[in-house]
Design an enzyme around this catalytic site. Structure first.
Site, PDB file in Angstrom:
ATOM      1  N   VAL A   1      43.381  46.772  42.107  1.00 39.91           N
ATOM      2  CA  VAL A   1      44.206  45.602  41.790  1.00 39.91           C
ATOM      3  C   VAL A   1      43.272  44.429  41.495  1.00 39.91           C
ATOM      4  O   VAL A   1      42.374  44.113  42.291  1.00 39.91           O
ATOM      5  CB  VAL A   1      45.132  45.234  42.981  1.00 39.91           C
TER       6      VAL A   1
ATOM      7  N   ILE B   1      39.622  46.251  45.295  1.00 42.36           N
ATOM      8  CA  ILE B   1      39.743  44.922  44.682  1.00 42.36           C
ATOM      9  C   ILE B   1      38.929  44.905  43.383  1.00 42.36           C
ATOM     10  O   ILE B   1      37.710  45.135  43.401  1.00 42.36           O
ATOM     11  CB  ILE B   1      39.260  43.808  45.646  1.00 42.36           C
ATOM     12  N   LYS B   2      39.634  44.627  42.295  1.00 35.62           N
ATOM     13  CA  LYS B   2      38.987  44.629  40.974  1.00 35.62           C
ATOM     14  C   LYS B   2      38.518  43.206  40.680  1.00 35.62           C
ATOM     15  O   LYS B   2      39.308  42.251  40.693  1.00 35.62           O
ATOM     16  CB  LYS B   2      40.006  45.094  39.952  1.00 35.62           C
ATOM     17  N   ILE B   3      37.226  43.089  40.399  1.00 34.73           N
ATOM     18  CA  ILE B   3      36.593  41.776  40.266  1.00 34.73           C
ATOM     19  C   ILE B   3      35.880  41.688  38.918  1.00 34.73           C
ATOM     20  O   ILE B   3      35.165  42.629  38.552  1.00 34.73           O
ATOM     21  CB  ILE B   3      35.515  41.610  41.384  1.00 34.73           C
TER      22      ILE B   3
END
Ligand code: G3P
Length: 224
Positions: A58, A84-86
């Site tokens: 996400v 966690i997509k960064i």
């Protein structure tokens, strides 16, 4: 190489969950907006997570480290298994370092060069998403970048898993697997294209027709 589906479309994710060869989902703000701009993001993400029961990346939308960390905590409060997509920007790498120190999985996205991939790995990224289609769109060779990244991973022994992203056609899946990517995240349409072949359909039609012919012959024989 594992296959994920790159979408926020719940119907497509339901189909993929049934198919048995898709083990995760990646989303991004564009994919969420494509489905329904008024969607309740938390509700949709939880629906996706319950449907796929596997990896789910996400993406945060903040562009500063503290904002990304706050968003990461919010997403993790929805479901603690979130990746966690960064984005691959300086503040993003700092956020990845802090999340990695807390053993929170991260997926560094928007990686277009080998040096970006190396930096993401050094920041402690769990996953590094190399974009193929968008590189090819600007007449750069995505295959060359992915080949280099995978070779460097072998030589250097980086732990981050390599995701081939921005997949546009089945050949990208083949290129990603040959290069040695760990995962390819693929749009639903391309996943379905990748498992279809006209000779499979023709072959099945013939098997079924021959079976029917055999049954008809058998019935004729029995009625003699
Ligand atoms: O997950 C991000 C990436 O796969 C986007 O693909 O087709 O918008 O370049 P695309």
């Amino acid at each position: 190489m594992e296959l994920y589906v790159d979408t926020a479309n719940i119907e497509h994710i339901r189909e993929c969950a049934k198919l048995g060869f898709v083990s995760g989902v990646t989303t991004n703000p564009s994919l969420l907006a494509l489905e329904d701009p008024s969607v309740d993001i938390k509700k949709r993400i939880l629906e996706i997570y319950e449907t796929i029961g596997g990896h789910l990346s996400v993406e945060v939308i903040s562009t500063d480290t503290n904002g990304m960390l706050r968003e990461a905590d919010e997403i993790l409060s929805w479901f603690p298994e979130a990746t966690i997509k960064i984005p691959m920007i300086p503040g993003g790498l700092a956020a990845v370092r802090q999340l990695s120190a807390r053993n929170i999985p991260t997926n560094v996205t928007l990686v277009f060069s080998t040096t970006q991939a190396i930096a993401a790995a050094n920041a402690g990224a769990s996953y590094v998403s190399v974009f193929m289609g968008r590189l090819d769109d600007i007449a750069s060779s995505s295959k060359q970048v992915l080949d280099e990244v995978c070779e460097i991973w072998d030589v250097q022994g980086y732990d981050s898993l390599i995701i081939a992203a921005s997949i546009r056609h089945p050949q990208h899946i083949v290129d990603a697997a040959l290069a040695g990517a760990d995962i390819a995240t693929v749009p639903y349409k391309v996943l379905m294209q990748s498992i279809a072949h006209p000779l499979t359909n023709l072959g099945l039609e013939k098997f079924l027709a021959d079976y029917d012919k055999m049954q008809t012959e058998k019935q004729k024989f029995m009625s003699l």
